[in-house]
Write an enzyme that holds these catalytic residues in place. Sequence first.
Site, mmCIF file in Angstrom:
data_model
loop_
_atom_site.group_PDB
_atom_site.id
_atom_site.type_symbol
_atom_site.label_atom_id
_atom_site.label_comp_id
_atom_site.label_asym_id
_atom_site.label_seq_id
_atom_site.Cartn_x
_atom_site.Cartn_y
_atom_site.Cartn_z
ATOM 1 N N GLU A 103 0.819 -1.211 0.000
ATOM 2 C CA GLU A 103 0.000 0.000 0.000
ATOM 3 C C GLU A 103 0.857 1.268 0.000
ATOM 4 O O GLU A 103 0.346 2.370 0.223
ATOM 5 C CB GLU A 103 -0.949 -0.003 1.195
ATOM 6 C CG GLU A 103 -1.987 -1.128 1.125
ATOM 7 C CD GLU A 103 -2.963 -1.112 2.286
ATOM 8 O OE1 GLU A 103 -2.684 -0.415 3.282
ATOM 9 O OE2 GLU A 103 -3.988 -1.806 2.199
ATOM 10 N N HIS A 105 -6.780 -1.617 12.137
ATOM 11 C CA HIS A 105 -8.120 -2.214 12.131
ATOM 12 C C HIS A 105 -8.741 -2.196 13.535
ATOM 13 O O HIS A 105 -8.853 -3.235 14.188
ATOM 14 C CB HIS A 105 -8.037 -3.669 11.634
ATOM 15 C CG HIS A 105 -7.373 -3.831 10.306
ATOM 16 N ND1 HIS A 105 -6.708 -4.987 9.924
ATOM 17 C CD2 HIS A 105 -7.276 -2.986 9.255
ATOM 18 C CE1 HIS A 105 -6.229 -4.848 8.704
ATOM 19 N NE2 HIS A 105 -6.553 -3.635 8.278
#
Length: 267
Positions: free
Chosen positions: A117, A142
């Site tokens: 990413e 997360h």
Amino acid sequence: MILENRPELRQEIEKIAEVAGYLWQNGWAERNGGNITVNITKFIDDGIRQMAPISEVRHIGKVLPHLKGCYFYCKGTGKRMRDLARWPMANGSVIRILDDCESYVIIADEPVAPTSELPSHLTVHDHLIEKGSQYNATVHTHPIELVAMSHNKAFLEKDVLTNILWSMIPETKAFCPLGLGIIPYQLPGSVELADATLRELDDYDVVLWEKHGVFAQGLDVMDAFDQIDVLSKSAKIYINSRCMGFEPEGMSDEQLKEMTRAFNLPK
């Protein structure tokens, strides 16, 4: 070793390792989940600038004109936050952006490939420099309760979740005064997700990716983490109240306005 005899750079990397440990301890970084990318250019000296690359030239996939000559610490692809917390230079690497602004090389300490990413993270950093922002860190993780709340479509309307979270405890608005941006589900790692994130970060410091996680920017990695942490605390309070069988009352609009005035927060 790039950290040898460089106390300020070492302190910054140790801060990254500390946050990586918090992400793991909170249960926000399962397996190799999450990413950290920090602009460390201000800690770079002539000795580092003269270091030979330890990787081949790698392409970012897009031209990022404001990153020319910048240096970043990046979590490695497939690496675990719990390992980065103990051995940051074995589970991440320092990269140099080349003069073409569309490629980079790894310069230290080991040829650990940055996160897949990386283009998304670097796109945000390029935009931050373009705006003249003082922010140097981006964190993706997360948080359990925030992701859980993103499964309720009613919370995904603009600023609905922001106002719920602000109302749970006064510190949330004080320490995350811009609230929480919302991005409808997009394929992880996609260009569409990156573009949507960039748009939301013009108005928010933290954005929630529906059914996935959050992306935060901050002055440094601890600042980015702190904002996620206070939002997560509010989400816990909301969910715990619902688990006890009632809808939490929350702070009133007038109480939130009083907070805004008292702490001189953005309206």
